[in-house]
Motif scaffolding. Structure first.
Motif, PDB file in Angstrom:
ATOM      1  N   SER A   1      22.431 -43.965  36.844  1.00 33.58           N
ATOM      2  CA  SER A   1      22.954 -45.000  35.936  1.00 33.58           C
ATOM      3  C   SER A   1      24.312 -44.592  35.386  1.00 33.58           C
ATOM      4  N   ALA A   2      24.463 -43.309  35.072  1.00 33.98           N
ATOM      5  CA  ALA A   2      25.764 -42.839  34.573  1.00 33.98           C
ATOM      6  C   ALA A   2      26.846 -43.001  35.644  1.00 33.98           C
ATOM      7  N   ALA A   3      26.505 -42.723  36.890  1.00 34.95           N
ATOM      8  CA  ALA A   3      27.473 -42.879  37.983  1.00 34.95           C
ATOM      9  C   ALA A   3      27.854 -44.348  38.162  1.00 34.95           C
ATOM     10  N   LEU A   4      26.884 -45.240  38.063  1.00 37.83           N
ATOM     11  CA  LEU A   4      27.193 -46.663  38.171  1.00 37.83           C
ATOM     12  C   LEU A   4      28.101 -47.114  37.027  1.00 37.83           C
ATOM     13  N   MET A   5      27.853 -46.601  35.837  1.00 40.94           N
ATOM     14  CA  MET A   5      28.703 -46.964  34.703  1.00 40.94           C
ATOM     15  C   MET A   5      30.114 -46.401  34.878  1.00 40.94           C
ATOM     16  N   LEU A   6      30.220 -45.165  35.339  1.00 42.31           N
ATOM     17  CA  LEU A   6      31.547 -44.590  35.589  1.00 42.31           C
ATOM     18  C   LEU A   6      32.280 -45.380  36.666  1.00 42.31           C
ATOM     19  N   GLY A   7      31.556 -45.797  37.687  1.00 41.30           N
ATOM     20  CA  GLY A   7      32.163 -46.619  38.729  1.00 41.30           C
ATOM     21  C   GLY A   7      32.657 -47.944  38.179  1.00 41.30           C
ATOM     22  N   ALA A   8      31.832 -48.585  37.355  1.00 45.10           N
ATOM     23  CA  ALA A   8      32.227 -49.867  36.758  1.00 45.10           C
ATOM     24  C   ALA A   8      33.455 -49.695  35.870  1.00 45.10           C
ATOM     25  N   LEU A   9      33.473 -48.641  35.077  1.00 47.03           N
ATOM     26  CA  LEU A   9      34.632 -48.385  34.219  1.00 47.03           C
ATOM     27  C   LEU A   9      35.867 -48.033  35.038  1.00 47.03           C
ATOM     28  N   GLY A  10      35.661 -47.342  36.156  1.00 51.08           N
ATOM     29  CA  GLY A  10      36.775 -47.039  37.041  1.00 51.08           C
ATOM     30  C   GLY A  10      37.379 -48.303  37.640  1.00 51.08           C
ATOM     31  N   PHE A  11      36.512 -49.203  38.101  1.00 54.40           N
ATOM     32  CA  PHE A  11      37.011 -50.480  38.622  1.00 54.40           C
ATOM     33  C   PHE A  11      37.758 -51.249  37.531  1.00 54.40           C
ATOM     34  N   GLN A  12      37.223 -51.180  36.309  1.00 52.01           N
ATOM     35  CA  GLN A  12      37.820 -51.933  35.203  1.00 52.01           C
ATOM     36  C   GLN A  12      39.171 -51.354  34.797  1.00 52.01           C
TER      37      GLN A  12
ATOM     38  N   LEU B   1      40.911 -48.376  36.108  1.00 54.05           N
ATOM     39  CA  LEU B   1      41.796 -47.826  37.128  1.00 54.05           C
ATOM     40  C   LEU B   1      42.128 -48.852  38.210  1.00 54.05           C
ATOM     41  N   GLY B   2      41.145 -49.687  38.532  1.00 53.09           N
ATOM     42  CA  GLY B   2      41.341 -50.692  39.568  1.00 53.09           C
ATOM     43  C   GLY B   2      41.834 -52.027  39.051  1.00 53.09           C
ATOM     44  N   ASP B   3      41.973 -52.133  37.737  1.00 55.04           N
ATOM     45  CA  ASP B   3      42.447 -53.367  37.099  1.00 55.04           C
ATOM     46  C   ASP B   3      41.607 -54.580  37.489  1.00 55.04           C
ATOM     47  N   LEU B   4      40.278 -54.407  37.494  1.00 56.73           N
ATOM     48  CA  LEU B   4      39.352 -55.504  37.758  1.00 56.73           C
ATOM     49  C   LEU B   4      38.491 -55.727  36.513  1.00 56.73           C
ATOM     50  N   PRO B   5      38.956 -56.561  35.596  1.00 56.82           N
ATOM     51  CA  PRO B   5      38.189 -56.770  34.366  1.00 56.82           C
ATOM     52  C   PRO B   5      36.839 -57.422  34.658  1.00 56.82           C
ATOM     53  N   PRO B   6      35.808 -57.029  33.911  1.00 57.84           N
ATOM     54  CA  PRO B   6      34.466 -57.569  34.140  1.00 57.84           C
ATOM     55  C   PRO B   6      34.301 -58.964  33.539  1.00 57.84           C
ATOM     56  N   CYS B   7      33.398 -59.719  34.149  1.00 59.67           N
ATOM     57  CA  CYS B   7      33.035 -61.015  33.595  1.00 59.67           C
ATOM     58  C   CYS B   7      31.846 -60.818  32.649  1.00 59.67           C
ATOM     59  N   LYS B   8      31.384 -61.897  32.083  1.00 59.54           N
ATOM     60  CA  LYS B   8      30.255 -61.845  31.152  1.00 59.54           C
ATOM     61  C   LYS B   8      29.012 -61.245  31.814  1.00 59.54           C
ATOM     62  N   LEU B   9      28.689 -61.668  33.031  1.00 67.27           N
ATOM     63  CA  LEU B   9      27.501 -61.152  33.707  1.00 67.27           C
ATOM     64  C   LEU B   9      27.656 -59.683  34.087  1.00 67.27           C
ATOM     65  N   CYS B  10      28.877 -59.257  34.354  1.00 68.05           N
ATOM     66  CA  CYS B  10      29.121 -57.837  34.621  1.00 68.05           C
ATOM     67  C   CYS B  10      28.773 -57.003  33.389  1.00 68.05           C
ATOM     68  N   TYR B  11      29.199 -57.481  32.230  1.00 67.82           N
ATOM     69  CA  TYR B  11      28.850 -56.774  30.997  1.00 67.82           C
ATOM     70  C   TYR B  11      27.343 -56.743  30.808  1.00 67.82           C
ATOM     71  N   TRP B  12      26.668 -57.843  31.054  1.00 69.15           N
ATOM     72  CA  TRP B  12      25.217 -57.887  30.884  1.00 69.15           C
ATOM     73  C   TRP B  12      24.522 -56.859  31.769  1.00 69.15           C
ATOM     74  N   GLN B  13      25.046 -56.645  32.974  1.00 66.53           N
ATOM     75  CA  GLN B  13      24.440 -55.663  33.874  1.00 66.53           C
ATOM     76  C   GLN B  13      24.575 -54.247  33.320  1.00 66.53           C
ATOM     77  N   ARG B  14      25.601 -54.004  32.551  1.00 66.96           N
ATOM     78  CA  ARG B  14      25.830 -52.663  32.010  1.00 66.96           C
ATOM     79  C   ARG B  14      24.807 -52.287  30.935  1.00 66.96           C
ATOM     80  N   TYR B  15      24.327 -53.250  30.175  1.00 67.56           N
ATOM     81  CA  TYR B  15      23.431 -52.944  29.048  1.00 67.56           C
ATOM     82  C   TYR B  15      22.181 -52.207  29.508  1.00 67.56           C
ATOM     83  N   GLY B  16      21.624 -52.618  30.642  1.00 70.41           N
ATOM     84  CA  GLY B  16      20.436 -51.937  31.154  1.00 70.41           C
ATOM     85  C   GLY B  16      20.705 -50.484  31.500  1.00 70.41           C
ATOM     86  N   HIS B  17      21.875 -50.227  32.036  1.00 70.08           N
ATOM     87  CA  HIS B  17      22.215 -48.841  32.367  1.00 70.08           C
ATOM     88  C   HIS B  17      22.426 -48.006  31.107  1.00 70.08           C
ATOM     89  N   PHE B  18      22.999 -48.607  30.079  1.00 76.65           N
ATOM     90  CA  PHE B  18      23.122 -47.877  28.810  1.00 76.65           C
ATOM     91  C   PHE B  18      21.745 -47.482  28.292  1.00 76.65           C
TER      92      PHE B  18
END
Length: 151
Positions: A13-24, A26-43
């Motif tokens: 879960s930590a790796a998935l969160m780091l990947g998501a933050l990296g895309f956001q 470093l990759g300049d890909l801001p998350p949408c509402k559903l992307c944020y919702w997916q993160r809560y479970g990993h937290f």
């Protein structure tokens, strides 16, 4: 073995969160509402896992499994929205503007979020980030449940 499985699921879960933050960031890909919702479970899974490493109680393991599973479910829903299988939340998906006055249509367009849930921002092997998150989260859920069985 149980602590190893808990550590593996937590690290996943930590790796998935780091990947998501990296895309956001470093990759300049801001998350949408559903992307944020997916993160809560990993937290939730990360928090439960960190505590469960020192005290591997069944309830903490179930919380970790629930967190990963909830992210998988939201990832599946998001995948369906991206593929047009069903409609997403009105606040982050394209909307039908037929029947609206020009003023109403313009108001709807101007109030729309910048990042839409129904557009794929990145994909690999034909799967979007939401799809990859769903698959990875299902695997993490299975690891959590294996840890529960090792009681």
């Amino acid at each position: 073995m149980r602590r190893t499985l808990i550590a593996l699921a937590t690290a996943g879960s930590a790796a998935l969160m780091l990947g998501a933050l990296g895309f956001q960031y470093l990759g300049d890909l801001p998350p949408c509402k559903l992307c944020y919702w997916q993160r809560y479970g990993h937290f939730l899974a990360i928090a439960a896992g960190l505590v469960a490493l020192s005290r591997p109680a069944a309830l903490l393991i179930l919380l970790g499994a629930f967190g990963a599973a909830s992210s998988a479910v939201i990832g599946a829903y998001h995948t369906g929205v991206e593929r047009g299988w069903w409609e997403g939340p009105n606040s982050c998906s394209s909307q039908d503007i037929s029947g609206l006055t020009p003023k109403e249509a313009m108001e709807l367009i101007m109030n729309a979020p910048l990042v839409r849930c129904d557009e794929v921002a990145w994909q690999m092997l034909g799967l979007s980030m939401a799809s990859w998150n769903m698959l990875a989260s299902l695997l993490l859920t299975a690891i959590w449940l294996l840890a529960l069985r090792r009681a």
